[in-house]
Write a protein that holds these residues in place. Structure first.
Motif, PDB file in Angstrom:
ATOM      1  N   ILE A  71       0.860  -1.176   0.000  1.00 35.88           N
ATOM      2  CA  ILE A  71       0.000   0.000   0.000  1.00 35.88           C
ATOM      3  C   ILE A  71       0.897   1.227   0.000  1.00 35.88           C
ATOM      4  N   GLN A  72       0.550   2.211  -0.802  1.00 37.23           N
ATOM      5  CA  GLN A  72       1.339   3.437  -0.889  1.00 37.23           C
ATOM      6  C   GLN A  72       0.482   4.630  -0.512  1.00 37.23           C
ATOM      7  N   ALA A  73       1.112   5.580   0.146  1.00 33.59           N
ATOM      8  CA  ALA A  73       0.453   6.840   0.476  1.00 33.59           C
ATOM      9  C   ALA A  73       1.326   7.958  -0.083  1.00 33.59           C
ATOM     10  N   HIS A  74       0.722   8.846  -0.867  1.00 35.84           N
ATOM     11  CA  HIS A  74       1.475   9.924  -1.489  1.00 35.84           C
ATOM     12  C   HIS A  74       0.978  11.262  -0.955  1.00 35.84           C
ATOM     13  N   PRO A  75       1.902  12.233  -0.841  1.00 40.24           N
ATOM     14  CA  PRO A  75       1.496  13.566  -0.376  1.00 40.24           C
ATOM     15  C   PRO A  75       0.703  14.305  -1.443  1.00 40.24           C
ATOM     16  N   ASP A  76       0.001  15.360  -1.012  1.00 37.06           N
ATOM     17  CA  ASP A  76      -0.665  16.214  -1.988  1.00 37.06           C
ATOM     18  C   ASP A  76       0.387  17.089  -2.683  1.00 37.06           C
ATOM     19  N   LYS A  77      -0.026  17.892  -3.643  1.00 36.70           N
ATOM     20  CA  LYS A  77       0.904  18.678  -4.462  1.00 36.70           C
ATOM     21  C   LYS A  77       1.778  19.610  -3.627  1.00 36.70           C
TER      22      LYS A  77
ATOM     23  N   ALA B 125       4.261  17.598  -1.523  1.00 36.47           N
ATOM     24  CA  ALA B 125       5.265  16.978  -2.400  1.00 36.47           C
ATOM     25  C   ALA B 125       6.337  17.996  -2.790  1.00 36.47           C
ATOM     26  N   GLU B 126       5.919  19.203  -3.113  1.00 32.30           N
ATOM     27  CA  GLU B 126       6.873  20.256  -3.477  1.00 32.30           C
ATOM     28  C   GLU B 126       7.782  20.591  -2.290  1.00 32.30           C
ATOM     29  N   GLN B 127       7.201  20.697  -1.098  1.00 31.00           N
ATOM     30  CA  GLN B 127       7.976  21.010   0.100  1.00 31.00           C
ATOM     31  C   GLN B 127       8.969  19.887   0.427  1.00 31.00           C
ATOM     32  N   LEU B 128       8.518  18.642   0.398  1.00 30.75           N
ATOM     33  CA  LEU B 128       9.396  17.512   0.704  1.00 30.75           C
ATOM     34  C   LEU B 128      10.548  17.414  -0.293  1.00 30.75           C
ATOM     35  N   HIS B 129      10.268  17.645  -1.554  1.00 30.38           N
ATOM     36  CA  HIS B 129      11.314  17.609  -2.579  1.00 30.38           C
ATOM     37  C   HIS B 129      12.326  18.732  -2.352  1.00 30.38           C
ATOM     38  N   ARG B 130      11.840  19.894  -2.041  1.00 25.40           N
ATOM     39  CA  ARG B 130      12.715  21.051  -1.810  1.00 25.40           C
ATOM     40  C   ARG B 130      13.617  20.803  -0.602  1.00 25.40           C
ATOM     41  N   GLU B 131      13.057  20.244   0.471  1.00 21.73           N
ATOM     42  CA  GLU B 131      13.805  20.048   1.712  1.00 21.73           C
ATOM     43  C   GLU B 131      14.651  18.776   1.725  1.00 21.73           C
ATOM     44  N   ASN B 132      14.267  17.764   0.964  1.00 23.10           N
ATOM     45  CA  ASN B 132      14.961  16.482   1.011  1.00 23.10           C
ATOM     46  C   ASN B 132      14.917  15.796  -0.362  1.00 23.10           C
TER      47      ASN B 132
ATOM     48  N   GLU C  49      16.977  14.071  -1.988  1.00 24.76           N
ATOM     49  CA  GLU C  49      17.566  12.730  -2.096  1.00 24.76           C
ATOM     50  C   GLU C  49      16.516  11.642  -1.864  1.00 24.76           C
ATOM     51  N   ASN C  50      15.595  11.878  -0.940  1.00 27.94           N
ATOM     52  CA  ASN C  50      14.545  10.899  -0.649  1.00 27.94           C
ATOM     53  C   ASN C  50      13.242  11.171  -1.400  1.00 27.94           C
ATOM     54  N   TYR C  51      13.033  12.413  -1.822  1.00 27.44           N
ATOM     55  CA  TYR C  51      11.833  12.774  -2.583  1.00 27.44           C
ATOM     56  C   TYR C  51      12.307  13.275  -3.940  1.00 27.44           C
ATOM     57  N   LYS C  52      12.414  12.361  -4.897  1.00 33.47           N
ATOM     58  CA  LYS C  52      13.100  12.601  -6.163  1.00 33.47           C
ATOM     59  C   LYS C  52      12.444  13.658  -7.052  1.00 33.47           C
ATOM     60  N   ASP C  53      11.155  13.879  -6.878  1.00 35.17           N
ATOM     61  CA  ASP C  53      10.504  14.908  -7.679  1.00 35.17           C
ATOM     62  C   ASP C  53       9.442  15.607  -6.844  1.00 35.17           C
ATOM     63  N   ALA C  54       8.993  16.744  -7.343  1.00 32.37           N
ATOM     64  CA  ALA C  54       8.046  17.578  -6.604  1.00 32.37           C
ATOM     65  C   ALA C  54       6.596  17.281  -6.960  1.00 32.37           C
ATOM     66  N   SER C  55       6.366  16.172  -7.605  1.00 30.55           N
ATOM     67  CA  SER C  55       5.018  15.867  -8.067  1.00 30.55           C
ATOM     68  C   SER C  55       4.232  15.055  -7.053  1.00 30.55           C
ATOM     69  N   HIS C  56       2.972  15.397  -6.903  1.00 24.93           N
ATOM     70  CA  HIS C  56       2.056  14.523  -6.181  1.00 24.93           C
ATOM     71  C   HIS C  56       1.776  13.348  -7.119  1.00 24.93           C
ATOM     72  N   LYS C  57       1.183  12.337  -6.636  1.00 25.35           N
ATOM     73  CA  LYS C  57       1.039  11.141  -7.466  1.00 25.35           C
ATOM     74  C   LYS C  57      -0.385  10.594  -7.426  1.00 25.35           C
TER      75      LYS C  57
END
Length: 152
Positions: free
Chosen positions: A112-118, A121-128, A130-138
């Protein structure tokens, strides 16, 4: 609607509404997606991913022992789709696509996967990144091409 119909040099049927693209036969190019070989993929020629990849020219042969889990079509940096003329899909359309189309061929149950909203996702990608490869929600949509079981 009138349609452009015929076969190209590779004997591929072209059937495109003329109102969509009047010169479609001259501009439509086959897409070559990227195969992902995750362990949960169906192995060898039983995999729809392997068969689609072979038919599209993404791979030149099917390894009977290899897993073929996903076929990606899009502009994701971890698997950019190529056009027959050597350009990336992103170059051809002039920008990144806001989605990633995937064909899955799952031989085992998927987690089961849980993805952040847009925004998240942008914040996680900006801050990390290496672990959040792109800024896209899914956002995801599943359409079964073969018999399929899901738990929702």
């Amino acid at each position: 609607f009138p349609r452009v119909q015929g076969r190209d040099k590779k004997n591929t049927l072209n059937l495109v509404p003329r109102w969509v693209m009047p010169d479609a036969q001259d501009t439509i190019q086959p897409l070559r997606g990227v195969v992902k070989d995750y362990a949960w993929g169906i192995r060898g020629p039983d995999s729809r991913v392997a068969r689609f990849a072979l038919e599209s020219g993404s791979i030149s042969e099917i390894d009977p022992s290899a897993p073929y889990a996903e076929l990606w079509l899009g502009t994701h940096p971890s698997g950019p789709t190529m056009l027959e003329d050597g350009r990336t899909l992103e170059d051809a359309v002039g920008d990144k696509l806001p989605f990633l189309f995937k064909v899955l061929s799952a031989g085992k149950a998927l987690s089961i996967q849980a993805h952040p909203d847009k925004l998240m996702a942008e914040q996680l990608h900006r801050e990390n990144p290496e672990n959040y490869k792109d800024a896209s929600h899914k956002p995801e949509l599943a359409i079964a091409l073969t018999p399929f079981e899901a738990m929702c």
